[in-house]
Design a protein around this motif. Structure first.
Motif, short mmCIF file in Angstrom:
data_model
loop_
_atom_site.label_atom_id
_atom_site.label_comp_id
_atom_site.label_asym_id
_atom_site.label_seq_id
_atom_site.Cartn_x
_atom_site.Cartn_y
_atom_site.Cartn_z
N LEU A 133 14.23 -13.81 34.66
CA LEU A 133 15.67 -13.97 34.48
C LEU A 133 16.35 -12.62 34.36
O LEU A 133 15.87 -11.74 33.63
N LYS A 134 17.43 -12.46 35.06
CA LYS A 134 18.18 -11.20 35.02
C LYS A 134 19.33 -11.32 34.03
O LYS A 134 20.09 -12.30 34.05
N PHE A 135 19.46 -10.34 33.17
CA PHE A 135 20.58 -10.31 32.24
C PHE A 135 21.85 -10.00 33.02
O PHE A 135 21.92 -9.02 33.76
N ILE A 136 22.87 -10.85 32.84
CA ILE A 136 24.14 -10.67 33.55
C ILE A 136 25.17 -9.99 32.67
O ILE A 136 25.72 -8.95 33.01
N GLU A 137 25.42 -10.62 31.51
CA GLU A 137 26.55 -10.15 30.71
C GLU A 137 26.46 -10.69 29.29
O GLU A 137 25.89 -11.77 29.05
N VAL A 138 27.03 -9.97 28.35
CA VAL A 138 27.20 -10.46 26.98
C VAL A 138 28.69 -10.39 26.66
O VAL A 138 29.36 -9.40 26.97
N VAL A 139 29.20 -11.46 26.07
CA VAL A 139 30.63 -11.56 25.76
C VAL A 139 30.80 -11.80 24.27
O VAL A 139 30.18 -12.73 23.72
N GLU A 140 31.60 -10.99 23.62
CA GLU A 140 31.88 -11.19 22.20
C GLU A 140 32.76 -12.43 22.02
O GLU A 140 33.73 -12.63 22.74
N MET A 141 32.40 -13.23 21.02
CA MET A 141 33.08 -14.50 20.77
C MET A 141 33.62 -14.51 19.34
O MET A 141 33.27 -13.66 18.52
N PRO A 142 34.46 -15.51 19.01
CA PRO A 142 34.95 -15.62 17.63
C PRO A 142 33.81 -15.80 16.63
O PRO A 142 32.72 -16.24 16.98
N ALA A 143 34.11 -15.48 15.38
CA ALA A 143 33.17 -15.66 14.26
C ALA A 143 31.88 -14.87 14.45
O ALA A 143 30.80 -15.30 14.03
N ASN A 144 31.96 -13.71 15.10
CA ASN A 144 30.83 -12.79 15.26
C ASN A 144 29.65 -13.40 16.03
O ASN A 144 28.49 -13.11 15.75
N ASN A 145 29.97 -14.25 17.00
CA ASN A 145 28.96 -14.81 17.89
C ASN A 145 29.02 -14.12 19.24
O ASN A 145 30.00 -13.42 19.55
N LEU A 146 27.98 -14.32 20.04
CA LEU A 146 27.92 -13.76 21.38
C LEU A 146 27.60 -14.85 22.40
O LEU A 146 26.80 -15.76 22.11
N SER A 147 28.21 -14.77 23.56
CA SER A 147 27.78 -15.55 24.72
C SER A 147 26.91 -14.63 25.56
O SER A 147 27.33 -13.53 25.91
N VAL A 148 25.70 -15.08 25.89
CA VAL A 148 24.75 -14.26 26.64
C VAL A 148 24.37 -15.00 27.92
O VAL A 148 23.93 -16.16 27.86
N LEU A 149 24.55 -14.34 29.06
CA LEU A 149 24.35 -14.97 30.35
C LEU A 149 23.14 -14.35 31.06
O LEU A 149 23.03 -13.13 31.17
N PHE A 150 22.23 -15.24 31.55
CA PHE A 150 21.09 -14.82 32.34
C PHE A 150 21.10 -15.59 33.66
O PHE A 150 21.59 -16.74 33.72
N GLN A 151 20.55 -14.99 34.71
CA GLN A 151 20.48 -15.65 36.01
C GLN A 151 19.07 -15.56 36.57
O GLN A 151 18.41 -14.51 36.46
N LYS A 152 18.62 -16.66 37.15
CA LYS A 152 17.29 -16.66 37.77
C LYS A 152 17.35 -15.90 39.09
O LYS A 152 18.18 -16.18 39.93
N VAL A 153 16.46 -14.95 39.24
CA VAL A 153 16.45 -14.12 40.45
C VAL A 153 15.25 -14.46 41.32
O VAL A 153 14.32 -15.13 40.89
#
Length: 295
Positions: A275-295
């Motif tokens: 899986l390739k790391f795409i992006e991390v996005v800061e979210m409310p309440a000190n959480n993160l959205s983390v996106l991976f893609q199958k290559v």
């Protein structure tokens, strides 16, 4: 006889006390009315002050939605974050999944989604409704290891009519380092590949082996170019904001195998599984959205 007099006294004194207490606490009630049937007034007042089903606490701050459907649970945190998460899904994930840059073609496509650790179904309902509007065809499989959550998801699907939109009945799914434990679930979701795997607020509240299993499932279940979306608190560079560090300590006090994970370790396990790391996005309440893609 004296015993009879004593017995009557034991009955009348509490009644008199109730009458006086009610007339003092609720001056809008007439003393005469209270005296006629004080026990009835006391019962009604007490019942009126009992907490409603809305305040009945369940697992992970979930609560029963209402007395009309006792199976449906609610999660205040999921209610708060469902729209911010959908914003990321619609703006960053769906464009990656589209096979064409032409938005008009989106309505002609099918999207297949596997949701892991779906909880009480707040996210299932919200995301499926929005995906059903964005795509012509939807296949959505919610899963959770707990029976109570599965029942809640099932009722949400039924009440909202999502079963007619391609949302499947929830299935039990537990992860270990090798992937899905339940053979029936493995055979059911293992036939076809999916476009998107959702895993929200699981990694920190499960053993590390569950994260290893999650990445193995993503490796085998995602189609080429498919996306794994993870959401929750993480440590970055070995540290985090104070609230997340306190949360980490709290989790470990409940179960030593839980804890806020290092983002870099999660990224490495994803990479080890193709899986390739795409992006991390800061979210409310000190959480993160983390996106991976199958290559």
């Amino acid at each position: 006889p004296r015993p009879t007099t004593l017995a009557l006294t034991r009955v009348r004194l509490p009644v008199l006390f109730i009458s006086l207490s009610l007339s003092c606490s609720f001056p809008f009630l007439s003393s005469a009315a209270i005296a006629r049937n004080p026990l009835s007034f006391a019962r009604n007042i007490c019942l009126s002050r009992l907490p409603s089903f809305q305040n009945t606490q369940k697992r992970d701050k979930s609560s029963v939605v209402g007395p009309k459907n006792m199976a449906i649970l609610d999660s205040p945190s999921a209610q708060r974050n469902k729209e911010p998460i959908w914003t990321i899904l619609s703006s960053k994930v769906l464009p990656v999944l589209l096979t064409s840059d032409d938005d008009d073609n989106r309505e002609q496509q099918q999207i297949r989604v596997l949701e892991i650790a779906a909880g009480c179904g707040v996210h299932t309902e919200h995301f499926a409704q929005n995906l059903g509007k964005a795509f012509n065809s939807l296949w959505y499989q919610p899963t959770d290891p707990e029976l109570q959550s599965q029942l809640s998801i099932k009722e949400r699907i039924k009440v909202s009519g999502l079963d007619k939109m391609g949302v499947c009945s929830p299935m039990p799914l537990t992860l270990n380092e090798n992937g899905i434990i339940e053979e029936k679930t493995l055979s059911s979701v293992g036939n076809d590949q999916v476009d998107l795997i959702l895993c929200i607020n699981m990694i920190h509240i499960s053993p590390w082996e569950a994260t290893l299993g999650l990445m193995k499932v993503a490796q085998t279940k995602l189609r080429q170019g498919g996306v794994l979306f993870c959401y929750g608190p993480y440590k970055v560079g070995g540290t985090a904001v104070e609230s997340n560090l306190n949360f980490d300590s709290s989790l470990k006090s409940r179960d030593t195998s839980w804890g806020v994970r290092d983002l870099e370790q999660v990224q490495q396990v994803a990479k080890d599984n193709g899986l390739k790391f795409i992006e991390v996005v800061e979210m409310p309440a000190n959480n993160l959205s983390v996106l991976f893609q199958k290559v």
